[in-house]
Design a protein around this motif. Structure first.
Motif, PDB file in Angstrom:
ATOM      1  N   LEU A  39      -2.549   0.578   6.232  1.00 53.99           N
ATOM      2  CA  LEU A  39      -2.093   1.966   6.278  1.00 53.99           C
ATOM      3  C   LEU A  39      -2.181   2.512   7.703  1.00 53.99           C
ATOM      4  O   LEU A  39      -1.267   3.207   8.173  1.00 53.99           O
ATOM      5  N   THR A  49       0.622   1.182   9.717  1.00 53.16           N
ATOM      6  CA  THR A  49       1.863   1.829   9.282  1.00 53.16           C
ATOM      7  C   THR A  49       1.987   3.227   9.883  1.00 53.16           C
ATOM      8  O   THR A  49       3.068   3.637  10.323  1.00 53.16           O
ATOM      9  N   GLY A 102      12.209   2.573   4.136  1.00 57.19           N
ATOM     10  CA  GLY A 102      11.818   3.299   2.931  1.00 57.19           C
ATOM     11  C   GLY A 102      12.849   3.238   1.823  1.00 57.19           C
ATOM     12  O   GLY A 102      12.499   3.108   0.644  1.00 57.19           O
ATOM     13  N   THR A 142      12.754   0.201  -0.498  1.00 59.13           N
ATOM     14  CA  THR A 142      11.555  -0.035  -1.296  1.00 59.13           C
ATOM     15  C   THR A 142      11.866  -0.241  -2.767  1.00 59.13           C
ATOM     16  O   THR A 142      11.331  -1.152  -3.413  1.00 59.13           O
ATOM     17  N   ASN A 152      10.314   5.238  -8.156  1.00 59.69           N
ATOM     18  CA  ASN A 152      10.973   5.086  -6.857  1.00 59.69           C
ATOM     19  C   ASN A 152      12.414   5.580  -6.831  1.00 59.69           C
ATOM     20  O   ASN A 152      13.068   5.518  -5.787  1.00 59.69           O
ATOM     21  N   THR A 184       9.043   9.129   2.105  1.00 64.97           N
ATOM     22  CA  THR A 184       8.392   7.822   2.008  1.00 64.97           C
ATOM     23  C   THR A 184       6.988   7.864   2.574  1.00 64.97           C
ATOM     24  O   THR A 184       6.048   7.303   2.000  1.00 64.97           O
ATOM     25  N   GLN A 185       6.830   8.541   3.715  1.00 68.28           N
ATOM     26  CA  GLN A 185       5.508   8.631   4.327  1.00 68.28           C
ATOM     27  C   GLN A 185       4.542   9.398   3.420  1.00 68.28           C
ATOM     28  O   GLN A 185       3.383   8.996   3.237  1.00 68.28           O
ATOM     29  N   SER A 206       4.739   9.690   0.206  1.00 63.46           N
ATOM     30  CA  SER A 206       4.460   8.816  -0.944  1.00 63.46           C
ATOM     31  C   SER A 206       3.438   7.749  -0.577  1.00 63.46           C
ATOM     32  O   SER A 206       2.504   7.473  -1.350  1.00 63.46           O
ATOM     33  N   ASN A 207       3.617   7.134   0.587  1.00 61.97           N
ATOM     34  CA  ASN A 207       2.695   6.079   1.020  1.00 61.97           C
ATOM     35  C   ASN A 207       1.265   6.593   1.120  1.00 61.97           C
ATOM     36  O   ASN A 207       0.318   5.955   0.646  1.00 61.97           O
ATOM     37  N   ASN A 244      -0.059   7.758  -2.391  1.00 59.86           N
ATOM     38  CA  ASN A 244      -0.202   6.583  -3.252  1.00 59.86           C
ATOM     39  C   ASN A 244      -1.375   5.717  -2.830  1.00 59.86           C
ATOM     40  O   ASN A 244      -2.029   5.092  -3.663  1.00 59.86           O
ATOM     41  N   TYR A 245      -1.639   5.668  -1.513  1.00 63.63           N
ATOM     42  CA  TYR A 245      -2.736   4.831  -1.041  1.00 63.63           C
ATOM     43  C   TYR A 245      -4.048   5.270  -1.682  1.00 63.63           C
ATOM     44  O   TYR A 245      -4.807   4.456  -2.209  1.00 63.63           O
TER      45      TYR A 245
END
Length: 480
Positions: A27, A30, A46, A49, A228, A247-248, A250-251, A254-255
């Protein structure tokens, strides 16, 4: 032979280690790449994905859990058969996506996606080769080997990606970060497992495993599509920059959510399958898991929502400022996700993949309906639509566990009453804390939030927290 409790604790410790060193490291790299290449270039990867995850859900999601679910009766024929099936599926999926690359690029109005997708989708084949060996290590509750392999893979892939980014390779640095991490991790767990497939293919093994795994495969496909589809449609109707923002967000959200759920569930799923015949014991593990998850997930995600503005400004830069409101909404949406995952996970543990599939299918109209309403309102509208669907989905996911084990949505929320109140108080205090807009201020907010949350639970006498403190104190006093 280690008992169930010892196995769970040992496995959980290594699973947490994996998340801290491997996933957190990934992460961090990223985030660094995102800051370097900007939202638009980040969005190029993104939008792909959904295709990558959908293909992987077909290749591995059902059979991995089918192998673990059959842990006591797993034969050499079973393992070898699934290895060849997964590899065949992955080759087919890659071929279809390779051919479809020009249409994917046209759909998103991004010609660059043809070359990006054809390289990035190689991950599907790489990951398919590790499905069986990863399942074998999971059955043994051997998360130490997986953690080491994943950490080494993260380090090597990070070095490669940073080198490429600093030498002007832009979004290709992100592409090769994903590919190289999968490759190095797969090689690592193969070396630890030391298993080789035999030249055997059993139709009987395939039929029996497919009967259980096909429901999970289809359910995984539906769940992946629902989770998604937002990104795909944002990529279709908005530009790559908006995709990058979403996307960022979400990343990052979600992490934290997956850090909790995958750490606990990765360990407890093989444990629950091993005690599935002992109903009382299984229900006890399930209830404890729900309580522990709520204790941890609510403060982490609500707290992250509270510091999101500082986090984005300091670590991603001003160019990423529009991601903040989306990140706040998605962090709130994810507070309930780990608990929903546990409710679904126990259905798999008892072999009821048919119920798992019914639950996932029932959520599809809900997701499509809210997406249709929210899409004209931009990425913030989509994010808040996800908040609504996430909480409604919790009640849907808890329905069958409530029927089967007498511990439904209302009872689960009652368990979380103190945690919800403590998290709200923590949130209000953090956002109104008068500290400097720098890293010291950010860490101050995190520490104050943790202290406020813990103190509230101590004052109200939360049993789970008090029990945990007593156990830790006892260990320290006795020295082990």
């Amino acid at each position: 032979m280690k008992n169930i409790k010892t196995k769970a604790i040992y496995g959980f410790a290594w699973s947490i280690t994996d998340k801290l060193f491997s996933q957190l490291g990934h992460l961090a790299v990223t985030i660094y790449l995102a800051r370097l290449i900007g939202p638009e270039k980040f969005g190029f990867v993104g939008v792909l994905t959904i295709f990558m995850l959908l293909a992987e859900s077909v290749v591995s999601s059902g059979f991995t859990q089918a192998l673990v679910q059959r842990s006591h009766q797993l034969t050499k024929e079973d393992a070898s058969t699934i290895f060849y099936v997964n590899f065949g599926w992955s080759m087919l999926m890659y071929a279809l996506l390779y051919i479809s690359a020009p249409w994917i690029a046209d759909f998103f109005h991004q010609p660059e996606l043809v070359d990006i997708s054809r390289i990035l989708f190689l991950v599907i084949i790489i990951n398919s080769l590790a499905v069986v060996v990863r399942a074998k290590l999971t059955i043994k509750v051997d998360f130490k080997s997986q953690a080491i392999a994943s950490t080494v893979a993260t380090l090597l892939s990070a070095i490669l990606a940073i080198f490429l980014a600093q030498h002007g390779y832009s979004y290709w640095a992100l592409v090769w970060l994903i590919i190289s991490k999968s490759l190095f991790a797969s090689i690592g767990i193969w070396l630890f497992c030391r298993w080789l497939p035999q030249w055997r293919f059993s139709m009987e093994s395939f039929r029996s495993l497919f009967k259980f795994g096909s429901n999970l495969m289809f359910a995984g496909f539906v769940a992946t599509l629902v989770n998604n589809l937002y990104v795909a449609l944002i990529g279709r109707f908005y530009d790559a920059t908006q995709v990058g923002y979403f996307t960022q967000a979400s990343n990052l959200s979600n992490y934290l959510s997956q850090f909790i759920s995958s750490s606990l569930q990765g360990v407890t799923y093989p444990i629950m399958t091993s005690i599935k015949e002992d109903r009382e014991r299984l229900i006890n593990v399930y209830k404890q898991l729900i309580s522990i998850t709520m204790l941890v997930s609510l403060p982490l995600l609500v707290g992250f929502a509270a510091i999101s503005d500082d986090f984005v400004r300091l670590l991603l830069g001003d160019e990423w400022k529009p991601v903040v409101p989306v990140l706040i909404a998605l962090s709130i949406a994810r507070t309930i996700t780990p608990i929903s995952s546990i409710n679904m996970n126990i259905l798999n543990a008892i072999g009821r993949s048919d119920l798992f599939l019914k639950v996932d299918l029932s959520k599809l109209p809900l997701a499509l309906g809210t997406l249709y309403i929210a899409l004209p309102h931009g990425i913030e509208g989509v994010a808040w639509a996800m908040v609504c669907t996430s909480f409604i989905a919790f009640f849907i996911n808890a329905y069958f566990p409530g029927k089967l084990f007498g511990f439904g949505a209302i009872k689960q929320l009652k368990v979380a009453t103190h945690y919800i109140i403590a998290s709200v108080i923590m949130f209000v205090i953090i956002i109104n804390l008068p500290v400097g807009e720098n890293l010291i201020g950010l860490f101050t907010k995190i520490i104050v939030g943790a202290v406020v949350y813990t103190l509230y639970l101590l004052v109200v006498g939360d049993n789970l927290l008090h029990r945990g403190i007593r156990k830790i104190s006892s260990k320290l006093i006795t020295g082990g």
